[in-house]
Design an enzyme around this catalytic site. Structure first.
Site, PDB file in Angstrom:
ATOM      1  N   ARG A 135      42.926  47.614  36.670  1.00  0.00           N
ATOM      2  CA  ARG A 135      41.528  47.537  36.208  1.00  0.00           C
ATOM      3  C   ARG A 135      41.441  45.528  37.045  1.00  0.00           C
ATOM      4  O   ARG A 135      41.500  44.229  36.440  1.00  0.00           O
ATOM      5  CB  ARG A 135      41.046  46.757  34.621  1.00  0.00           C
ATOM      6  CG  ARG A 135      40.937  47.653  33.900  1.00  0.00           C
ATOM      7  CD  ARG A 135      41.565  48.017  32.463  1.00  0.00           C
ATOM      8  NE  ARG A 135      42.897  47.303  31.889  1.00  0.00           N
ATOM      9  CZ  ARG A 135      43.693  47.425  31.011  1.00  0.00           C
ATOM     10  NH1 ARG A 135      42.111  47.695  30.249  1.00  0.00           N
ATOM     11  NH2 ARG A 135      44.981  46.707  30.827  1.00  0.00           N
TER      12      ARG A 135
ATOM     13  N   ASP B 157      40.108  42.224  39.340  1.00  0.00           N
ATOM     14  CA  ASP B 157      39.552  41.134  38.700  1.00  0.00           C
ATOM     15  C   ASP B 157      38.038  40.846  39.644  1.00  0.00           C
ATOM     16  O   ASP B 157      37.800  41.782  40.730  1.00  0.00           O
ATOM     17  CB  ASP B 157      40.108  40.033  38.803  1.00  0.00           C
ATOM     18  CG  ASP B 157      41.390  40.269  38.437  1.00  0.00           C
ATOM     19  OD1 ASP B 157      41.432  40.556  37.330  1.00  0.00           O
ATOM     20  OD2 ASP B 157      42.446  38.847  38.216  1.00  0.00           O
TER      21      ASP B 157
ATOM     22  N   ARG C 190      48.145  37.290  43.668  1.00  0.00           N
ATOM     23  CA  ARG C 190      47.054  36.379  43.874  1.00  0.00           C
ATOM     24  C   ARG C 190      47.724  34.515  43.653  1.00  0.00           C
ATOM     25  O   ARG C 190      48.148  34.067  44.499  1.00  0.00           O
ATOM     26  CB  ARG C 190      45.677  35.729  43.494  1.00  0.00           C
ATOM     27  CG  ARG C 190      44.541  36.531  43.202  1.00  0.00           C
ATOM     28  CD  ARG C 190      43.726  37.597  42.980  1.00  0.00           C
ATOM     29  NE  ARG C 190      42.974  35.754  42.731  1.00  0.00           N
ATOM     30  CZ  ARG C 190      42.108  35.456  41.578  1.00  0.00           C
ATOM     31  NH1 ARG C 190      41.491  36.281  40.301  1.00  0.00           N
ATOM     32  NH2 ARG C 190      41.519  34.508  41.729  1.00  0.00           N
TER      33      ARG C 190
END
Length: 281
Positions: A70, A72, A217
């Site tokens: 999923r 972002d 990230r």
């Protein structure tokens, strides 16, 4: 004590009588999506929402789908694997060309194939691979705006790759876990992590059994601090030992991140192809 990662590849996921299970490869430009997953009760534009509308139109019934990861808001994919069940008897061409005709320009199905009830796009996956693109140039690029992160100062790839070694293995990655992460455990098994020069980009590629919220990230934000000479390569290992997100670097922007590959057990036979991103060269 945290248990080592063990994947049960023989579990079956029920299919209703008269239905078939299909797997899709979906690619998308995440710039104008509020992430992949539908936010129930909200009207946000999501990849899942657009895809299920298109699938439902072709199937002539409401379709519920499941994905590998999923992603972002602002994150892209070149190989997002999705599965859904349907009683609709359609040629595979309809699940590709027909669905694509119903989709906006920033999302597309690359292929469709039947799978059995052992297959689940998320739970059957053994690993996921992400790539993060950095345009390391003195001037701001225009043709990759929203598709890569710009870093004006030179990055030291040797130092960043030395730091990457600390990421390898099954470890507690609390230091790189985003706030609001709903995962039960911070343990993840990273099997590969490296930086390379690819055309005009510096590319960070990382593979793990699964990822925590914002994990890639957060890796990139701290590793870039090493690449800029603000931190020594050993700092990454120190962060892992501290298990404190507040001690680590910033969260890198989402626009450079791509889900590019998924590994499944040997009994899963899905079409292969270049993993992208396709504008690397």
């Amino acid at each position: 004590m945290n248990k080592p990662f063990v994947k049960d590849t023989n579990r079956r996921y029920a299919i209703a009588e008269g239905e078939a299970r299909l797997a899709l490869c979906v690619e998308y430009d995440g710039r104008n999506f509020n992430g992949y997953q539908i936010q129930r009760g909200r009207a946000d534009r999501t990849v899942q929402g657009q895809l299920e509308l298109a699938l439902s139109s072709i199937a002539n019934h409401p379709v519920n789908s499941h994905c590998t990861g999923r992603t972002d808001t602002g994150v892209h994919a070149t190989r997002q694997i999705v599965h859904f069940d349907t009683p609709a008897d359609r040629p595979l061409k309809a699940w590709v060309e027909g669905v694509n005709n119903q989709l906006p320009e920033d999302v597309a199905v690359r292929w469709a194939t039947p799978v059995d009830d052992r297959f689940h796009a998320r739970h059957s996956a053994l690993s996921r691979t992400y790539r993060y693109l950095i345009s390391n140039a003195a001037t701001r690029p225009t043709h990759t705006a929203g598709l890569a992160t710009w870093a004006r100062r030179p990055l030291n790839l040797e130092a960043m790759n030395e730091a990457c070694q600390a990421l390898i293995g099954e470890q507690d990655f609390s230091a790189f876990r985003g706030a609001g992460c709903q995962s039960v455990s911070p343990m993840r098994n990273v099997t590969a992590a490296k930086f390379s020069n690819e055309g005009p980009f510096i590319v960070f590629e990382v593979t793990a059994n699964a990822f925590l919220l914002h994990m890639v990230r957060n890796f990139v934000g701290s590793l870039m601090a090493v690449g800029f000479g603000q931190r020594e390569p050993a700092w990454i290992g120190e962060l892992i030992a501290l298990k404190d997100r507040n001690k680590a670097g910033v969260t890198a922007k989402p626009e450079g991140l791509y889900l590019v590959d998924v590994e499944y057990p040997s009994w899963v036979s899905l079409p292969r192809g270049p993993i992208g991103p396709f504008h690397l060269r």
